[in-house]
Design an enzyme around this catalytic site. Structure first.
Site, PDB file in Angstrom:
ATOM      1  CG  ASP A  43      -1.679   1.245   1.454  1.00 52.76           C
ATOM      2  OD1 ASP A  43      -1.601   2.141   0.582  1.00 52.76           O
ATOM      3  OD2 ASP A  43      -2.363   1.355   2.488  1.00 52.76           O
ATOM      4  CE  LYS A  51      -3.965   8.899   1.390  1.00 50.20           C
ATOM      5  NZ  LYS A  51      -4.843   9.557   2.344  1.00 50.20           N
ATOM      6  CB  CYS A  87      -8.357   5.233   8.543  1.00 51.63           C
ATOM      7  SG  CYS A  87      -9.651   6.360   8.060  1.00 51.63           S
TER       8      CYS A  87
END
Lengths: 419, 152
Positions: A213, A239, A377
């Site tokens: 990721d 991002k 998160c």
């Protein structure tokens, strides 16, 4: 060490002209509560340079149509720009070919795609998927849902107190049943850059594939999927100074070839008959429906933008910001920095004894400073750290040392009021 | 639980409308929002103690950023409320809500929406109404008022 790790840790002479860079971002001139905006929530989403705004606007105004369909001029131009964007992404991450780049709506969808298409069809009871304790929910929940449905085991590697993922801890859990190691390349909470290349080597030796990721990693350094030997690599556009609604799944060609469609619809088919349909080759097989055309073009503009500045200069600038922020924040009474990994991207999570993160976030906002507060998160990681939440300052190429000074002053004031 | 709940009920308490105007006046005394925040925080610090064993899962309201615990009981036809938060600004908002709604009848509550929130400007100035869970707390209080006192 990966390219990202090297880029982030080697502090060289910065050639980044931050004043010039700041002039590229129109939003940075705005005020918040009468104070100049100091945007330190880049880990959640970064601001957009004029080049990205212009590219998307140009597309809307001059070259917009649906892609891969019409014979008319605009459709041709939009298709060319969309596929050129795919080429830009492929070159940027050093994919072997543009066919290995699947456009998704974000990293979350990219991970869900791998779970639904690759893992669901290749793994079953008796197999295991290995993630780490510091994953974003986007790299936890898709696997959890899959495992609950299929009986695949979900295994978790703990992180050290410093917030590092050690090769020993990974190796200990690779017992032959683990078929996929899906871990972050850079923690969104702690900033830890994981030893991705070494993890890939280890996993491949033990018969597992790897997914990284890279939503944070792709922002702070150059990513080379072939050097990493990644099987899957995911990141998001927003991002990386690009638009929202666009993300990337890199998949090794042989793996993508062997994967069934993720969703059905237009665009992804070869031939449709009521008796059964045949499907397009990758990457279009995985892009059912009208894709995020303008967003992909905007992402390519963002990639061109960061490459024009150069990741060496960006990484050197951010390493300086990280070192300065770490030093200044450590000087605040009662402040604890969470995440002390040796290799870190410019992300600093902290708590202040006796003060709730949300109160801190609200009070520093009064000074025009945008930071993130809460669990980011990553609730399992919060439990590991033994905190309800943290405050997080995450830096980008347009941030400055003087902005860190304002953050520190705002935090000192918040501490006086709250503690 | 009942005995320890909230402040004693005073018969001649002002109306909900009075309580709301008092709050509006108090916050109007400050020139800027920095000072209003500090005042809100000071109200939060003065919230009556909320016993640790009331902080149960059933009493907890999830906010994105902070936790809120809300307990109620009926004292005759009056709804008694007690609440707290782990964050001070949210505790301050709770203090305001309790001043307005604690010890009122269901009819009083249901006919008096929290106009002070917009009057003072909490809705515009608190970064993230959603983050503070202010609306969630208001909804919770109104839900209890609508449900009314359990019939004997």
């Amino acid at each position: 060490m990966s390219a990202v790790a090297n880029a982030v840790t080697e502090v060289g002479p910065s050639v980044l002209d931050v004043d010039r860079v700041r002039a590229d971002f129109p939003i940075l001139t705005r005020k918040v509560h009468g104070k100049p905006l100091i945007y330190l929530d880049n880990g959640a989403s970064a601001q957009k340079p004029q080049a990205v705004i212009d590219a998307t606007r140009h597309c809307w105004e001059h070259a917009y149509a649906n892609v891969h369909r019409g014979l008319h001029t605009l459709s041709g131009e939009a298709t060319d720009a969309f596929e050129a964007a795919r080429n830009t992404v492929a070159r940027h991450i050093n994919a072997d070919s543009a066919e290995e780049v699947v456009f998704t709506k974000g990293a979350t969808e990219a991970i869900n795609l791998v779970a639904a298409s690759w893992a669901a069809n290749h793994l079953g009871p008796g197999d295991a998927i290995l993630i780490s304790e510091m994953e974003h929910h986007a790299n936890i929940v898709p696997w959890q849902l899959l495992c609950e449905r299929t009986g695949i085991e979900l295994r978790v590697v703990p992180v050290t107190d410093a917030g590092e993922l050690t090769l020993d801890a990974v190796a200990e859990r690779l017992d032959g049943r683990v078929r996929l190691v899906a871990v972050t390349h850079t923690s969104n909470v702690l900033g830890t850059v994981t030893p991705a290349k070494a993890i890939a080597r280890l996993a491949h030796d033990r018969g597992a594939l790897v997914l990284f990721d890279g939503s944070q990693a792709a922002v702070h350094g150059a990513v080379d999927v072939q050097d990493l030997d990644a099987d899957f690599y995911t990141f998001t556009g927003h991002k990386l100074y690009g638009p929202t609604g666009i993300g990337v799944l890199y998949g090794r060609r042989a793996l993508l070839d062997d994967m069934p469609p993720y969703q059905g619809g237009g665009e992804m088919i070869h031939e449709v008959r009521f008796e059964g349909s045949t499907f397009a080759a990758p990457p279009h097989r995985f892009e059912a429906g009208t894709p995020p055309i303008v967003e992909a073009i905007g992402l390519a503009a963002a990639i061109d933008y960061v490459n024009a500045i150069g990741f060496d200069a960006i990484a050197a600038h951010e390493a300086d910001l990280l070192a300065y922020a770490t030093e200044r924040l450590a000087g605040i009474d009662g402040l604890t920095i969470h995440g002390q990994a040796e290799t870190k991207a410019a992300i600093v999570s902290f708590t202040l004894a006796g003060a709730h993160a949300s109160d801190i976030g609200t009070l520093v906002d009064r000074r025009g400073v945008a930071i993130r507060t809460g669990h980011h998160c990553a609730q399992p990681l919060m439990r590991r750290l033994g905190v309800e939440g943290t405050a997080r300052a995450s830096f980008a190429l347009y941030n400055t040392r003087s902005e860190i000074d304002v953050l520190v002053d705002a935090l000192e004031r918040a501490r006086r009021i709250l503690v | 639980m009942t005995a320890a709940l909230a402040q004693p009920l005073v018969d001649d308490r002002s109306s909900i409308a009075d309580a709301q105007s008092d709050l509006i006046e108090e916050f109007d005394l400050f020139d800027d929002w920095d000072d209003r925040y500090e005042y809100l925080i000071s109200l939060g610090r003065k919230l009556p103690e909320f016993p640790e064993d009331w902080k149960t899962e059933a009493n907890r309201h999830y906010g994105c950023q902070s936790q809120v615990w809300l307990v109620h009981h009926w004292n005759g036809d009056r709804l008694r409320l007690s609440a707290t938060s782990d964050a001070l600004i949210v505790s301050g908002l709770i203090a305001c809500l309790l001043r307005v709604y604690d010890g009122r009848t269901a009819d009083e509550i249901l006919s008096a929406p929290p106009a002070f929130i917009a009057e003072i400007g909490f809705d515009r100035h608190l970064s993230g109404n959603r983050g503070t869970g202010l609306q969630t707390m208001v909804d919770a209080i109104f839900k209890r008022a609508r449900e009314g006192r359990p019939q004997p």
